[in-house]
Design a protein around this motif. Sequence first.
Motif, PDB file in Angstrom:
ATOM      1  N   GLY A 151       0.795  -1.238   0.000  1.00 34.48           N
ATOM      2  CA  GLY A 151       0.000   0.000   0.000  1.00 34.48           C
ATOM      3  C   GLY A 151       0.822   1.281   0.000  1.00 34.48           C
ATOM      4  N   SER A 152       2.150   1.180  -0.099  1.00 38.72           N
ATOM      5  CA  SER A 152       2.962   2.405  -0.073  1.00 38.72           C
ATOM      6  C   SER A 152       2.932   3.114  -1.440  1.00 38.72           C
ATOM      7  CB  SER A 152       4.410   2.079   0.314  1.00 38.72           C
ATOM      8  OG  SER A 152       4.964   1.221  -0.659  1.00 38.72           O
ATOM      9  N   VAL A 153       3.134   4.445  -1.383  1.00 41.57           N
ATOM     10  CA  VAL A 153       3.120   5.236  -2.624  1.00 41.57           C
ATOM     11  C   VAL A 153       4.518   5.253  -3.224  1.00 41.57           C
ATOM     12  CG1 VAL A 153       2.817   7.583  -3.550  1.00 41.57           C
ATOM     13  CG2 VAL A 153       1.219   6.688  -1.839  1.00 41.57           C
ATOM     14  N   ARG A 154       4.610   5.103  -4.540  1.00 37.49           N
ATOM     15  CA  ARG A 154       5.915   5.287  -5.195  1.00 37.49           C
ATOM     16  C   ARG A 154       5.715   6.087  -6.474  1.00 37.49           C
ATOM     17  NH1 ARG A 154      10.411   1.004  -7.526  1.00 37.49           N
ATOM     18  NH2 ARG A 154      11.544   2.606  -8.659  1.00 37.49           N
ATOM     19  N   ILE A 155       6.585   7.078  -6.641  1.00 36.14           N
ATOM     20  CA  ILE A 155       6.523   7.887  -7.858  1.00 36.14           C
ATOM     21  C   ILE A 155       7.681   7.498  -8.764  1.00 36.14           C
ATOM     22  CG2 ILE A 155       6.713  10.250  -8.759  1.00 36.14           C
ATOM     23  CD1 ILE A 155       5.080  11.103  -6.299  1.00 36.14           C
ATOM     24  N   PHE A 156       7.378   7.144 -10.000  1.00 35.93           N
ATOM     25  CA  PHE A 156       8.403   6.804 -10.988  1.00 35.93           C
ATOM     26  C   PHE A 156       8.649   8.023 -11.865  1.00 35.93           C
ATOM     27  CE2 PHE A 156       8.855   2.128 -10.851  1.00 35.93           C
ATOM     28  CZ  PHE A 156       7.819   1.800  -9.997  1.00 35.93           C
ATOM     29  N   SER A 157       9.896   8.446 -11.962  1.00 35.98           N
ATOM     30  CA  SER A 157      10.234   9.515 -12.910  1.00 35.98           C
ATOM     31  C   SER A 157      10.162   8.918 -14.313  1.00 35.98           C
ATOM     32  CB  SER A 157      11.644  10.023 -12.644  1.00 35.98           C
ATOM     33  OG  SER A 157      12.569   9.002 -12.968  1.00 35.98           O
ATOM     34  N   ASN A 158      10.170   9.781 -15.313  1.00 34.35           N
ATOM     35  CA  ASN A 158      10.156   9.285 -16.695  1.00 34.35           C
ATOM     36  C   ASN A 158      11.278   8.267 -16.910  1.00 34.35           C
ATOM     37  OD1 ASN A 158      11.339   9.376 -19.495  1.00 34.35           O
ATOM     38  ND2 ASN A 158       9.411  10.405 -19.906  1.00 34.35           N
ATOM     39  N   LYS A 159      12.481   8.601 -16.428  1.00 32.97           N
ATOM     40  CA  LYS A 159      13.632   7.730 -16.643  1.00 32.97           C
ATOM     41  C   LYS A 159      13.429   6.369 -15.973  1.00 32.97           C
ATOM     42  CE  LYS A 159      18.570   8.135 -16.951  1.00 32.97           C
ATOM     43  NZ  LYS A 159      19.290   7.544 -15.819  1.00 32.97           N
ATOM     44  N   GLU A 160      12.883   6.417 -14.756  1.00 32.44           N
ATOM     45  CA  GLU A 160      12.666   5.158 -14.016  1.00 32.44           C
ATOM     46  C   GLU A 160      11.638   4.244 -14.681  1.00 32.44           C
ATOM     47  OE1 GLU A 160      13.572   6.320  -9.360  1.00 32.44           O
ATOM     48  OE2 GLU A 160      11.720   7.056 -10.267  1.00 32.44           O
ATOM     49  N   CYS A 161      10.823   4.816 -15.559  1.00 27.88           N
ATOM     50  CA  CYS A 161       9.825   3.983 -16.246  1.00 27.88           C
ATOM     51  C   CYS A 161      10.460   3.090 -17.331  1.00 27.88           C
ATOM     52  CB  CYS A 161       8.741   4.845 -16.891  1.00 27.88           C
ATOM     53  SG  CYS A 161       7.691   5.681 -15.692  1.00 27.88           S
ATOM     54  N   GLU A 162      11.714   3.382 -17.702  1.00 27.97           N
ATOM     55  CA  GLU A 162      12.449   2.593 -18.716  1.00 27.97           C
ATOM     56  C   GLU A 162      11.600   2.335 -19.966  1.00 27.97           C
ATOM     57  OE1 GLU A 162      14.103  -0.904 -16.847  1.00 27.97           O
ATOM     58  OE2 GLU A 162      15.128   0.297 -15.332  1.00 27.97           O
ATOM     59  N   PHE A 163      11.118   3.428 -20.550  1.00 30.41           N
ATOM     60  CA  PHE A 163      10.243   3.297 -21.705  1.00 30.41           C
ATOM     61  C   PHE A 163      10.994   2.851 -22.948  1.00 30.41           C
ATOM     62  CE2 PHE A 163       7.771   6.777 -19.476  1.00 30.41           C
ATOM     63  CZ  PHE A 163       6.657   5.995 -19.220  1.00 30.41           C
ATOM     64  N   SER A 164      10.342   2.016 -23.744  1.00 28.73           N
ATOM     65  CA  SER A 164      10.780   1.777 -25.120  1.00 28.73           C
ATOM     66  C   SER A 164       9.508   1.477 -25.918  1.00 28.73           C
ATOM     67  CB  SER A 164      11.788   0.628 -25.189  1.00 28.73           C
ATOM     68  OG  SER A 164      11.204  -0.545 -24.692  1.00 28.73           O
ATOM     69  N   TYR A 165       9.656   1.095 -27.168  1.00 31.10           N
ATOM     70  CA  TYR A 165       8.508   0.901 -28.047  1.00 31.10           C
ATOM     71  C   TYR A 165       7.476  -0.061 -27.438  1.00 31.10           C
ATOM     72  CZ  TYR A 165       6.040  -1.075 -32.113  1.00 31.10           C
ATOM     73  OH  TYR A 165       5.084  -1.558 -32.968  1.00 31.10           O
ATOM     74  N   ARG A 166       6.287   0.450 -27.129  1.00 26.63           N
ATOM     75  CA  ARG A 166       5.170  -0.310 -26.512  1.00 26.63           C
ATOM     76  C   ARG A 166       5.626  -1.101 -25.291  1.00 26.63           C
ATOM     77  NH1 ARG A 166       3.149   2.296 -29.997  1.00 26.63           N
ATOM     78  NH2 ARG A 166       1.398   1.739 -31.336  1.00 26.63           N
ATOM     79  N   ASN A 167       6.515  -0.502 -24.504  1.00 24.82           N
ATOM     80  CA  ASN A 167       7.111  -1.251 -23.407  1.00 24.82           C
ATOM     81  C   ASN A 167       7.580  -0.308 -22.302  1.00 24.82           C
ATOM     82  OD1 ASN A 167       8.006  -3.521 -22.135  1.00 24.82           O
ATOM     83  ND2 ASN A 167       9.525  -4.075 -23.678  1.00 24.82           N
TER      84      ASN A 167
END
Length: 341
Positions: A151-167
Amino acid sequence: MMIYNNIPLKKYNTFGLDYMAECMIHIRTEKEATALFNGTVNWKKPFLILGSGSNILFTSDFKGTILYPELKGIKIEKQESDKGNLIASAGAGVNWDDFVEWSVNKGFGGLENLSQIPGKVGATPIQNIGAYGVEVKDQIVKVKTININDGSVRIFSNKECEFSYRNSIFKNSEKGKYLVTRVYYSLTTNPLLNLSYESLKEEVNKLGAETLKNVRQAVINIRRTKLPDPDRIGNAGSFFKNPVVQNYVAINLKNEYPDMPVYKDQEGHMKLASGWLIDRCGWKGKRTGDAGVHEKQALVLVNYGKATGMEIFKLSEEIKRSVYEKFGVELEREVEVVGVI
Ligand code: EPU
């Protein structure tokens, strides 16, 4: 918070598949989410977080608990009046296109190319949704989540989301661990329109000036001609990802098939068009029972009414096999398969 037992899933997935879920919890606020995961109640596992079910293929009844976020609210968080940059956020349960429409009506640019993508705000960072030369990762600033184990809150920065194509990280190492509650997007009142997609530029020019509203309308027009409306024919948009291949593979194929579309992705890799490959294998418009390949876009599998998830899955396997045999290219599903296969 609303808890339902033995609930039919037909209206919770855009393929319109008729399976049951043992338990479903509608979550309306962050407080409810925190309370839900603080360990006092032992919910039937596994959990499945479901948005609008527009990227999922159920192949059997779901024996666990479906978490259905309904967190609402659109807010302007921060506006720098001189440069026109701002941050706006939306609750995970907000319909994605309602948010895009809101931003375009306010004159805030950044999301217009992503108009009319089915689904909810909470799914946009998971999938890194994209269309017409834009991916949502270019606009996401941060993602607020709740850890479903404590139940703890965590905020992911854009970088922490490790985005790539549809992923993103939410489909990999952190899969199923966090419930997205709110997503923050960077927008601007001085948008640089992205008309890199040739047919989009043409459609905008047909409508008149190159404005935010015309870009949104042009995207809507193009989508309508190519993609089936899930309210009429069950589907989940593109069923496969477009394959990213080694340069030499793309070059060899292009030599053999000069009219084959080849793109360079944002990282400079070669990307092929699955729709074209599937089309060239003769699948467009094919139908077995009620499972079929859309007649205008071979990348979209459809349920004409009574298909089962297994029938659609089997059709997708046959398509994969034939594309591999003809082109030596392995297709990867974009849609998430949930259930027994
Ligand atoms: N093509 C064919 N036959 C077909 C379908 C496509 O020859 O049956 C050719 C087209 O002529 C074009 C190329 O393949 O040259 C690419 O087709 P299109 O422009 O329709 O886009 P796509 O690559 O099939 C992708 C996204 C869509 C997004 C569009 C527009 C993926 C997996 N799909 O489709 O996203 O809307 O581009 O940007 O990346 C989704 O993810 O659910 C989705 C709909």
